[in-house]
Each structure stands twice: as structure tokens, then as C-alpha cells.
Design a protein around this motif. Structure first.
Motif, PDB file in Angstrom:
ATOM      1  N   ASN A  22      12.345  29.043  69.024  1.00  0.00           N
ATOM      2  CA  ASN A  22      10.932  28.715  69.228  1.00  0.00           C
ATOM      3  C   ASN A  22      10.527  28.835  70.687  1.00  0.00           C
ATOM      4  O   ASN A  22       9.411  29.270  71.009  1.00  0.00           O
ATOM      5  CB  ASN A  22      10.642  27.298  68.723  1.00  0.00           C
ATOM      6  CG  ASN A  22      10.677  27.210  67.212  1.00  0.00           C
ATOM      7  OD1 ASN A  22      10.395  28.188  66.526  1.00  0.00           O
ATOM      8  ND2 ASN A  22      11.037  26.047  66.685  1.00  0.00           N
ATOM      9  N   ALA A  23      11.447  28.458  71.581  1.00  0.00           N
ATOM     10  CA  ALA A  23      11.141  28.506  73.015  1.00  0.00           C
ATOM     11  C   ALA A  23      11.076  29.939  73.536  1.00  0.00           C
ATOM     12  O   ALA A  23      10.448  30.202  74.566  1.00  0.00           O
ATOM     13  CB  ALA A  23      12.178  27.707  73.805  1.00  0.00           C
ATOM     14  N   ASN A  24      11.717  30.859  72.817  1.00  0.00           N
ATOM     15  CA  ASN A  24      11.777  32.250  73.289  1.00  0.00           C
ATOM     16  C   ASN A  24      11.141  33.222  72.298  1.00  0.00           C
ATOM     17  O   ASN A  24      11.449  34.413  72.325  1.00  0.00           O
ATOM     18  CB  ASN A  24      13.239  32.636  73.527  1.00  0.00           C
ATOM     19  CG  ASN A  24      13.880  31.876  74.658  1.00  0.00           C
ATOM     20  OD1 ASN A  24      13.717  32.231  75.824  1.00  0.00           O
ATOM     21  ND2 ASN A  24      14.601  30.818  74.322  1.00  0.00           N
ATOM     22  N   ILE A  25      10.248  32.712  71.449  1.00  0.00           N
ATOM     23  CA  ILE A  25       9.669  33.537  70.401  1.00  0.00           C
ATOM     24  C   ILE A  25       8.922  34.741  70.965  1.00  0.00           C
ATOM     25  O   ILE A  25       8.785  35.777  70.298  1.00  0.00           O
ATOM     26  CB  ILE A  25       8.730  32.691  69.501  1.00  0.00           C
ATOM     27  CG1 ILE A  25       8.497  33.390  68.159  1.00  0.00           C
ATOM     28  CG2 ILE A  25       7.443  32.366  70.241  1.00  0.00           C
ATOM     29  CD1 ILE A  25       9.702  33.455  67.275  1.00  0.00           C
ATOM     30  N   GLY A  26       8.474  34.637  72.199  1.00  0.00           N
ATOM     31  CA  GLY A  26       7.786  35.757  72.827  1.00  0.00           C
ATOM     32  C   GLY A  26       8.715  36.711  73.538  1.00  0.00           C
ATOM     33  O   GLY A  26       8.262  37.673  74.165  1.00  0.00           O
ATOM     34  N   ASP A  27      10.017  36.458  73.458  1.00  0.00           N
ATOM     35  CA  ASP A  27      11.006  37.297  74.146  1.00  0.00           C
ATOM     36  C   ASP A  27      12.074  37.742  73.150  1.00  0.00           C
ATOM     37  O   ASP A  27      13.205  37.251  73.164  1.00  0.00           O
ATOM     38  CB  ASP A  27      11.645  36.498  75.292  1.00  0.00           C
ATOM     39  CG  ASP A  27      12.507  37.347  76.210  1.00  0.00           C
ATOM     40  OD1 ASP A  27      12.721  38.539  75.894  1.00  0.00           O
ATOM     41  OD2 ASP A  27      12.997  36.820  77.226  1.00  0.00           O
ATOM     42  N   PRO A  28      11.740  38.671  72.246  1.00  0.00           N
ATOM     43  CA  PRO A  28      12.699  39.094  71.221  1.00  0.00           C
ATOM     44  C   PRO A  28      13.984  39.685  71.792  1.00  0.00           C
ATOM     45  O   PRO A  28      15.040  39.570  71.185  1.00  0.00           O
ATOM     46  CB  PRO A  28      11.915  40.136  70.416  1.00  0.00           C
ATOM     47  CG  PRO A  28      10.779  40.539  71.275  1.00  0.00           C
ATOM     48  CD  PRO A  28      10.440  39.352  72.115  1.00  0.00           C
ATOM     49  N   GLN A  57      13.630  40.713  60.408  1.00  0.00           N
ATOM     50  CA  GLN A  57      13.887  42.126  60.681  1.00  0.00           C
ATOM     51  C   GLN A  57      12.655  42.805  61.287  1.00  0.00           C
ATOM     52  O   GLN A  57      12.772  43.598  62.229  1.00  0.00           O
ATOM     53  CB  GLN A  57      14.311  42.830  59.397  1.00  0.00           C
ATOM     54  CG  GLN A  57      15.703  42.435  58.923  1.00  0.00           C
ATOM     55  CD  GLN A  57      16.061  43.027  57.577  1.00  0.00           C
ATOM     56  OE1 GLN A  57      15.193  43.539  56.874  1.00  0.00           O
ATOM     57  NE2 GLN A  57      17.330  42.962  57.220  1.00  0.00           N
ATOM     58  N   LYS A  58      11.481  42.490  60.744  1.00  0.00           N
ATOM     59  CA  LYS A  58      10.254  43.097  61.262  1.00  0.00           C
ATOM     60  C   LYS A  58       9.994  42.660  62.700  1.00  0.00           C
ATOM     61  O   LYS A  58       9.525  43.447  63.530  1.00  0.00           O
ATOM     62  CB  LYS A  58       9.066  42.705  60.379  1.00  0.00           C
ATOM     63  CG  LYS A  58       7.761  43.408  60.740  1.00  0.00           C
ATOM     64  CD  LYS A  58       6.656  43.049  59.773  1.00  0.00           C
ATOM     65  CE  LYS A  58       5.393  43.870  60.046  1.00  0.00           C
ATOM     66  NZ  LYS A  58       4.889  43.716  61.412  1.00  0.00           N
ATOM     67  N   TYR A  59      10.322  41.409  62.998  1.00  0.00           N
ATOM     68  CA  TYR A  59      10.148  40.875  64.352  1.00  0.00           C
ATOM     69  C   TYR A  59      10.899  41.729  65.372  1.00  0.00           C
ATOM     70  O   TYR A  59      10.375  42.047  66.447  1.00  0.00           O
ATOM     71  CB  TYR A  59      10.653  39.437  64.380  1.00  0.00           C
ATOM     72  CG  TYR A  59      10.771  38.797  65.744  1.00  0.00           C
ATOM     73  CD1 TYR A  59       9.650  38.353  66.427  1.00  0.00           C
ATOM     74  CD2 TYR A  59      12.021  38.610  66.332  1.00  0.00           C
ATOM     75  CE1 TYR A  59       9.761  37.741  67.669  1.00  0.00           C
ATOM     76  CE2 TYR A  59      12.144  38.006  67.567  1.00  0.00           C
ATOM     77  CZ  TYR A  59      11.017  37.575  68.237  1.00  0.00           C
ATOM     78  OH  TYR A  59      11.141  36.972  69.467  1.00  0.00           O
ATOM     79  N   PHE A  60      12.118  42.129  65.004  1.00  0.00           N
ATOM     80  CA  PHE A  60      12.911  42.938  65.923  1.00  0.00           C
ATOM     81  C   PHE A  60      12.512  44.411  65.887  1.00  0.00           C
ATOM     82  O   PHE A  60      12.422  45.062  66.930  1.00  0.00           O
ATOM     83  CB  PHE A  60      14.404  42.797  65.613  1.00  0.00           C
ATOM     84  CG  PHE A  60      14.970  41.458  65.984  1.00  0.00           C
ATOM     85  CD1 PHE A  60      14.963  41.024  67.296  1.00  0.00           C
ATOM     86  CD2 PHE A  60      15.509  40.624  65.024  1.00  0.00           C
ATOM     87  CE1 PHE A  60      15.469  39.784  67.658  1.00  0.00           C
ATOM     88  CE2 PHE A  60      16.027  39.382  65.366  1.00  0.00           C
ATOM     89  CZ  PHE A  60      16.016  38.966  66.681  1.00  0.00           C
TER      90      PHE A  60
END
Length: 247
Positions: A22-28, A57-60
Motif C-alpha cells: 500500500n505504501a508503494n502502490i505508486g511504485d510498481p 498481473q495487469k498492474y505490472f
């Protein structure tokens, strides 16, 4: 939950892992790098975060298409088998259904392909993660009920054949005929529903004799390993009926 068991072995709580996500959700890239470092798979990230495997999977893949399958590195299967997990088991059969007898039929067919190697199928593809302690953990295998087995090819081969035998021991003739008759270009979701229903209802008694099981298991083994070497799935059972039923 596979992720909880795996992380506990690493001394990490699921809550800690979820907080990190959650803390790094903007940094895949950071999440991907950390997951790769600790051997956390797509399935585990789904369990940790609460997002579906497809969304993970879509996130990455939205950032880097080459990342989509790189976290699916459990050696046996990368889907959540749920109640079907007990189908995964070592092969304890003797005679024509022994590992040696099945290998003698399957190995020449796989080795005759110019892109495949039978023996290399069962070795670790991520030795830094999976063989660091000479053991396969449940997380590295992809199933919760098998843990800390010796990291040797013979064990993986035995689990491969044992599972295929259990799959066909679960199917009756009507179910098998429906699966075989399903069109190759048919709806994949319908095929998954068909497989799930068939595998959840084991026949009593087993309908196949040993000779019939040999034919079905070796045909499935060749088909599964051919796709393992040419497909985009990593686990040796991902392309089996069990993997396709839970993908």
C-alpha cells in the motif's frame, strides 16, 4: 493461505507485506523488485493485497509487459487450487505406473522435440530462491500441503506423475469424453467450469485399469510438457487439467 505460510517462514507478517504494498502502490518497479527478491509470486501478492490475480498481473504489465509472468514461478502450479489441492501428490505406484516406467515412454517423445529437454523440466529454474536451503517450500512449489521436500528432480517428477494419475483417477468415462470433445476454439471459461465440476467429483470406484491410466497419463504428460516448453506459464502443472481448471 499460501502467502501467510511463506512469509512466516521468512519472519514477515502478512500485515507488514500489505503495508509495504500500500505504501508503494505508486511504485510498481519497487514492489516487483522486492517481490522477486523474496520469491513472492503473483498468487501471493493477490492474497497479501486482496486484489485479484488478474489485477495484480495487469498492474505490472501496464508498466512493463515482460513483468506479467515473471512472478509466477512456483514450480508445480501458479493458480489457487483450493479444494482440489489434495490431487497434487507423489507417485507411489509400482509396475507400469511407476515413475521409471512412465518416464521411459514420455522422455523420448519430449527429447525428440528440438526445443524441449525432459530432464531440464524438473530442475529448478530459480536456484537462488528455490535451492538456497536444498529444500522446496510450499511457496516455491505452489501448494500448501507439501512443504520442505528435498530439492531434487526426482521429487518434482514424482509429484508431476502422481498428480496426473490422480487427475485421471478422478475422472469417469463420461467426464473424460466431454473434456476430449470440447472444441479447441471453445470458450475457455466454459472449459474451466467443465474441468472444475469433473475434478470435484471423484468416481467410486476408479474406472480405468492400469493400462488405460498409462495411456492417458503419458499422453497428458507429453501434451503438458510440450506446452510447458512453448507456453508462457511456468509451473509444470499449469497446463494440466488441474491448472487449467483453476487458472
Amino acid at each position: 493461505m499460501l502467502a501467510e505460510k511463506y512469509l512466516t517462514d521468512l519472519g514477515i507478517r502478512v500485515e507488514q507485506a500489505n503495508n509495504f504494498v500500500n505504501a508503494n502502490i505508486g511504485d510498481p518497479q519497487r514492489i516487483f523488485k522486492t517481490a522477486s527478491e523474496y520469491g513472492v509470486t503473483t498468487r501471493m501478492l493477490s492474497e497479501i493485497s486482496g486484489y485479484s490475480r488478474d489485477n495484480v498481473q495487469k498492474y505490472f504489465v501496464d508498466v512493463n509487459p515482460d513483468w506479467s509472468k515473471l512472478l509466477d514461478k512456483s514450480k508445480l502450479v501458479n493458480s489457487d487450487l483450493g479444494s482440489l489441492e489434495d490431487i497434487v501428490a507423489f507417485n507411489t505406484r509400482e509396475g507400469i505406473l511407476s515413475n521409471a516406467s512412465l518416464r521411459a515412454i514420455v522422455k523420448p517423445k519430449i527429447d525428440s522435440l528440438d526445443y524441449a529437454n525432459y530432464d531440464e523440466t524438473f530442475v529448478s529454474s530459480f536456484p537462488d530462491l528455490q535451492l538456497k536451503d536444498s529444500l522446496y517450500t510450499s511457496g516455491e512449489l505452489g501448494v500448501e500441503h507439501i512443504d520442505n521436500i528435498e530439492a531434487i528432480s526426482e521429487n518434482i517428477e514424482s509429484l508431476f506423475y502422481g498428480t496426473l494419475i490422480n487427475i485421471f483417477s478422478t475422472l469417469d468415462e463420461s467426464e473424460f469424453d466431454q473434456i476430449i470433445a470440447f472444441p479447441e476454439n471453445g470458450n475457455s471459461e466454459d472449459f474451466q467450469v467443465l474441468l472444475l465440476a469433473a475434478l470435484k467429483e471423484p468416481p467410486i470406484p476408479i474406472v480405468w485399469n492400469d493400462e488405460q491410466l498409462v495411456d492417458k497419463v503419458t499422453d497428458a504428460a507429453v501434451n503438458t510438457l510440450e506446452k510447458y516448453w512453448t507456453g508462457d506459464l511456468f509451473g509444470i502443472l499449469d497446463h494440466s487439467y488441474l491448472g487449467l481448471a483453476t487458472a
